[in-house]
Design a protein around this motif. Sequence first.
Motif: not given
Length: 80
Positions: A61-65
């Motif tokens: 997931p982009l936010v986690e990255a």
Amino acid sequence: MSEKTNDYLDGTLGFWPRANLRMHLLLCKHCRAFVGQMQATIRFIDRHGYTLMPEELPSKPLVEAFRQRAAAGDRPRPPE
């Protein structure tokens, strides 16, 4: 409309599809805003450059990255 926008902005849309899209843009303020936003994004990238996303981003997931990169102190750098 959104599917044809890239071809329209790239100049690869055929004559009649381009004419139809331009007619639609005359009538639809929402699509005009969308195309305008895309044009502004293209101008911004042309002026300021861009960096490719790391390969691991699409699999998470982009936010986690972004959180992981920020925690590691990794900040995006402008292209040289």
